[in-house]
Motif scaffolding. Structure first.
Motif, PDB file in Angstrom:
ATOM      1  N   ARG A  28       2.352 -15.706  27.067  1.00 58.77           N
ATOM      2  CA  ARG A  28       1.794 -15.739  28.421  1.00 58.77           C
ATOM      3  C   ARG A  28       2.928 -15.906  29.427  1.00 58.77           C
ATOM      4  O   ARG A  28       3.969 -16.486  29.113  1.00 58.77           O
ATOM      5  N   CYS A  29       2.665 -15.418  30.653  1.00 57.06           N
ATOM      6  CA  CYS A  29       3.647 -15.636  31.725  1.00 57.06           C
ATOM      7  C   CYS A  29       3.645 -17.079  32.168  1.00 57.06           C
ATOM      8  O   CYS A  29       4.691 -17.649  32.481  1.00 57.06           O
ATOM      9  N   HIS A  30       2.450 -17.670  32.233  1.00 58.84           N
ATOM     10  CA  HIS A  30       2.318 -19.087  32.604  1.00 58.84           C
ATOM     11  C   HIS A  30       0.997 -19.607  32.062  1.00 58.84           C
ATOM     12  O   HIS A  30       0.158 -18.853  31.556  1.00 58.84           O
ATOM     13  N   TYR A  31       0.819 -20.945  32.187  1.00 56.77           N
ATOM     14  CA  TYR A  31      -0.408 -21.594  31.685  1.00 56.77           C
ATOM     15  C   TYR A  31      -1.148 -22.341  32.795  1.00 56.77           C
ATOM     16  O   TYR A  31      -1.918 -23.245  32.524  1.00 56.77           O
ATOM     17  N   VAL A  32      -0.903 -21.963  34.036  1.00 58.96           N
ATOM     18  CA  VAL A  32      -1.526 -22.649  35.167  1.00 58.96           C
ATOM     19  C   VAL A  32      -3.047 -22.623  35.035  1.00 58.96           C
ATOM     20  O   VAL A  32      -3.645 -21.582  34.719  1.00 58.96           O
ATOM     21  N   LYS A  33      -3.668 -23.790  35.244  1.00 56.71           N
ATOM     22  CA  LYS A  33      -5.111 -23.998  35.173  1.00 56.71           C
ATOM     23  C   LYS A  33      -5.683 -23.850  33.751  1.00 56.71           C
ATOM     24  O   LYS A  33      -6.911 -23.802  33.574  1.00 56.71           O
ATOM     25  N   THR A  34      -4.806 -23.778  32.777  1.00 56.37           N
ATOM     26  CA  THR A  34      -5.257 -23.639  31.395  1.00 56.37           C
ATOM     27  C   THR A  34      -5.497 -25.018  30.775  1.00 56.37           C
ATOM     28  O   THR A  34      -4.740 -25.962  31.031  1.00 56.37           O
ATOM     29  N   LYS A  35      -6.542 -25.143  29.988  1.00 56.50           N
ATOM     30  CA  LYS A  35      -6.805 -26.388  29.274  1.00 56.50           C
ATOM     31  C   LYS A  35      -5.929 -26.454  28.025  1.00 56.50           C
ATOM     32  O   LYS A  35      -5.910 -25.502  27.230  1.00 56.50           O
ATOM     33  N   VAL A  36      -5.217 -27.552  27.878  1.00 56.68           N
ATOM     34  CA  VAL A  36      -4.354 -27.742  26.711  1.00 56.68           C
ATOM     35  C   VAL A  36      -4.622 -29.139  26.131  1.00 56.68           C
ATOM     36  O   VAL A  36      -5.302 -29.965  26.747  1.00 56.68           O
ATOM     37  N   THR A  37      -4.064 -29.375  24.957  1.00 53.11           N
ATOM     38  CA  THR A  37      -4.194 -30.679  24.294  1.00 53.11           C
ATOM     39  C   THR A  37      -2.804 -31.290  24.113  1.00 53.11           C
ATOM     40  O   THR A  37      -1.904 -30.623  23.566  1.00 53.11           O
ATOM     41  N   VAL A  38      -2.662 -32.525  24.584  1.00 55.81           N
ATOM     42  CA  VAL A  38      -1.399 -33.249  24.410  1.00 55.81           C
ATOM     43  C   VAL A  38      -1.525 -34.138  23.171  1.00 55.81           C
ATOM     44  O   VAL A  38      -2.469 -34.927  23.053  1.00 55.81           O
ATOM     45  N   LEU A  39      -0.595 -33.984  22.234  1.00 55.98           N
ATOM     46  CA  LEU A  39      -0.544 -34.822  21.040  1.00 55.98           C
ATOM     47  C   LEU A  39       0.488 -35.926  21.253  1.00 55.98           C
ATOM     48  O   LEU A  39       1.611 -35.640  21.678  1.00 55.98           O
ATOM     49  N   ARG A  40       0.098 -37.149  20.975  1.00 51.26           N
ATOM     50  CA  ARG A  40       1.071 -38.250  20.991  1.00 51.26           C
ATOM     51  C   ARG A  40       1.157 -38.805  19.576  1.00 51.26           C
ATOM     52  O   ARG A  40       0.200 -39.356  19.041  1.00 51.26           O
ATOM     53  N   TYR A  41       2.348 -38.708  18.974  1.00 52.71           N
ATOM     54  CA  TYR A  41       2.560 -39.137  17.599  1.00 52.71           C
ATOM     55  C   TYR A  41       2.843 -40.636  17.537  1.00 52.71           C
ATOM     56  O   TYR A  41       3.198 -41.247  18.555  1.00 52.71           O
ATOM     57  N   PRO A  42       2.691 -41.243  16.365  1.00 54.14           N
ATOM     58  CA  PRO A  42       2.931 -42.690  16.245  1.00 54.14           C
ATOM     59  C   PRO A  42       4.324 -43.134  16.681  1.00 54.14           C
ATOM     60  O   PRO A  42       4.502 -44.264  17.139  1.00 54.14           O
ATOM     61  N   ASP A  43       5.334 -42.257  16.546  1.00 53.38           N
ATOM     62  CA  ASP A  43       6.693 -42.631  16.953  1.00 53.38           C
ATOM     63  C   ASP A  43       6.945 -42.438  18.436  1.00 53.38           C
ATOM     64  O   ASP A  43       8.062 -42.645  18.922  1.00 53.38           O
ATOM     65  N   GLY A  44       5.900 -42.017  19.210  1.00 53.04           N
ATOM     66  CA  GLY A  44       6.025 -41.866  20.657  1.00 53.04           C
ATOM     67  C   GLY A  44       6.342 -40.461  21.112  1.00 53.04           C
ATOM     68  O   GLY A  44       6.282 -40.173  22.315  1.00 53.04           O
ATOM     69  N   LYS A  45       6.698 -39.569  20.204  1.00 54.07           N
ATOM     70  CA  LYS A  45       6.989 -38.196  20.588  1.00 54.07           C
ATOM     71  C   LYS A  45       5.701 -37.464  20.952  1.00 54.07           C
ATOM     72  O   LYS A  45       4.605 -37.896  20.580  1.00 54.07           O
ATOM     73  N   LEU A  46       5.846 -36.333  21.669  1.00 53.19           N
ATOM     74  CA  LEU A  46       4.693 -35.617  22.208  1.00 53.19           C
ATOM     75  C   LEU A  46       4.761 -34.146  21.822  1.00 53.19           C
ATOM     76  O   LEU A  46       5.814 -33.630  21.434  1.00 53.19           O
ATOM     77  N   ALA A  47       3.632 -33.478  21.950  1.00 53.57           N
ATOM     78  CA  ALA A  47       3.552 -32.029  21.745  1.00 53.57           C
ATOM     79  C   ALA A  47       2.372 -31.510  22.552  1.00 53.57           C
ATOM     80  O   ALA A  47       1.454 -32.267  22.911  1.00 53.57           O
ATOM     81  N   ILE A  48       2.390 -30.209  22.863  1.00 46.24           N
ATOM     82  CA  ILE A  48       1.298 -29.570  23.604  1.00 46.24           C
ATOM     83  C   ILE A  48       0.746 -28.436  22.747  1.00 46.24           C
ATOM     84  O   ILE A  48       1.490 -27.613  22.213  1.00 46.24           O
ATOM     85  N   LEU A  49      -0.585 -28.423  22.606  1.00 44.96           N
ATOM     86  CA  LEU A  49      -1.275 -27.354  21.896  1.00 44.96           C
ATOM     87  C   LEU A  49      -2.080 -26.506  22.880  1.00 44.96           C
ATOM     88  O   LEU A  49      -2.698 -27.038  23.813  1.00 44.96           O
ATOM     89  N   HIS A  50      -2.065 -25.202  22.654  1.00 45.07           N
ATOM     90  CA  HIS A  50      -2.991 -24.311  23.358  1.00 45.07           C
ATOM     91  C   HIS A  50      -3.870 -23.700  22.279  1.00 45.07           C
ATOM     92  O   HIS A  50      -3.429 -22.818  21.538  1.00 45.07           O
TER      93      HIS A  50
END
Length: 399
Positions: free
Chosen positions: A346-368
């Protein structure tokens, strides 16, 4: 005075009274024997001994002789000195384990009795009213317990010990210290079990806020409004069971009493005061030895653990938060701005619903959807991986 000595003195006084009454003719020989709680023949034997040796002739000679099985005095002294010098405060069971490791051959009962006679340990109080324990699960992997205990494990420091164990065998699959029990520590314990053994059937815990939402204090848990941990168990297809009293968690409560009795003494004996070093001691020394001593076979041979084949396990055992991408192609999360990098989809994800993952060690990730867009460190900076090392797409189905 020991009970046997007290009984002998009592018998001497009663015999003297019964003998005088019999000799004076006030009672018969049968009555005298009944007064002593013996038969006529035994009473006549007592009289014969009394005529020869007086009241001392009634004494049981075995009580004044040393048993041929009696341990040498120097062995008893070595045992008590070892306890005083290195193991003061240890309970008898814990000390006996170390005594056998050092080459000791005496039984647990013998060691405990010698320590009690020397006044080094106290006799345990009488047990309370009978309670019927819940039957163990018949197969390993049917039910896993997890609980935490706040205690002064090392001098002047209180940590939480998180234990994840099998209901069927008592085997501890995961043990570690954290500053405070919570969602992250619960995820970590479950992940260590699945990585070692596989997926299990049910998860048993107290009603802590990171496990359950409880609308009314002391009431029933809400099985529909799940916590982050509850959602993760639901994704894995693991049934959660809530305990409503300490007695219901009696198996893990008893284990924690053992840990609180033993572990601080072993850490002190090894000179450990740092949490990282203490966690290494748990993994390399304490937990294997504890399982060797307390693990027991399941009622039914076999296991219901299922190997994990669902992709990246950490993408299941983490917090998930829904967000909408802003006009700057960033996601706001916990006062952080997570910049979504450019990609080929995609060119961008503006206004798109995503899921933020927060792992036990504090690191993060984004899922579409099921696709992972990016990974971030605890400060929100993107972690760029070599393509060959990138994680696989996050799985969405359970076992």
């Amino acid at each position: 005075m020991k009970r046997t000595e007290w009984l002998q003195e009592t018998r001497k006084m009663r015999f003297e009274e019964a003998y005088e009454n019999y000799i004076s003719g006030r009672i018969t020989q049968e009555d005298a024997a009944r007064l002593l709680g013996v038969c006529d023949r035994t009473f006549r034997r007592y009289m014969s001994k009394y005529d020869v040796g007086g009241l001392d002739g009634l004494l049981d000679k075995r009580l004044t002789q040393a048993s041929h099985r009696c341990a040498p005095v120097d062995e008893v002294m070595r045992l008590t000195e070892q306890y005083r010098n290195r193991h003061t405060g240890w309970n008898a069971r814990h000390f006996h384990t170390w005594y056998r490791k050092d080459g000791g051959t005496r039984s647990y009962t013998w060691v405990k009795s010698r320590l009690q006679e020397a006044g080094l340990i106290k006799r345990a109080p009488r047990r309370g009213a009978h309670r019927k324990r819940r039957e163990r699960s018949p197969l390993a992997g049917m039910m896993i317990h997890q609980d935490g205990s706040t205690h002064e494990w090392v001098a002047n420091q209180k940590w939480d010990l998180i234990v994840t164990m099998d209901d069927a065998t008592n085997e501890h699959y995961s043990m570690f210290f954290v500053q405070q029990e919570g969602t992250a520590s619960s995820f970590r314990g479950v992940q260590e079990v699945i990585e070692k053994q596989g997926l299990f059937c049910s998860f048993y815990s107290d009603r802590g806020g990171h496990y359950w939402h409880t609308p009314e204090a002391g009431g029933k848990v809400d099985k529909h409004n799940l916590t982050q941990f509850g959602q993760a168990m639901n994704r894995l297809g693991i049934e959660m069971i809530a305990a409503y009293s300490p007695q219901a968690r009696g198996r893990s409560e008893r284990m924690f009493r053992t840990h609180q009795e033993r572990l601080p003494k072993e850490l002190a004996l090894s000179g450990i005061i740092d949490m990282e070093v203490a966690n290494r001691y748990l993994q390399e020394v304490y937990m294997p030895a504890f399982n060797d001593e307390f693990k027991q076979p399941a009622a039914v041979e076999g296991s219901v653990f299922v190997p994990w084949i669902g992709g990246e396990l950490e993408d299941f055992l983490c917090e998930r938060h829904e967000r909408v991408v802003g006009h700057d192609n960033c996601v706001s999360f916990n006062n952080l701005k997570l910049q979504i990098p450019a990609d080929q989809h995609r060119c961008h994800y503006v206004k798109t619903k995503v899921t933020v993952l927060r792992y036990p060690d504090g690191k993060l990730a984004i899922l579409h959807g099921p696709r992972k867009i990016a990974n971030y460190d605890e400060t929100g900076q993107e972690i760029k991986h070599n393509k060959k090392l990138e994680r696989k797409p996050a799985a969405t189905a359970s076992q």
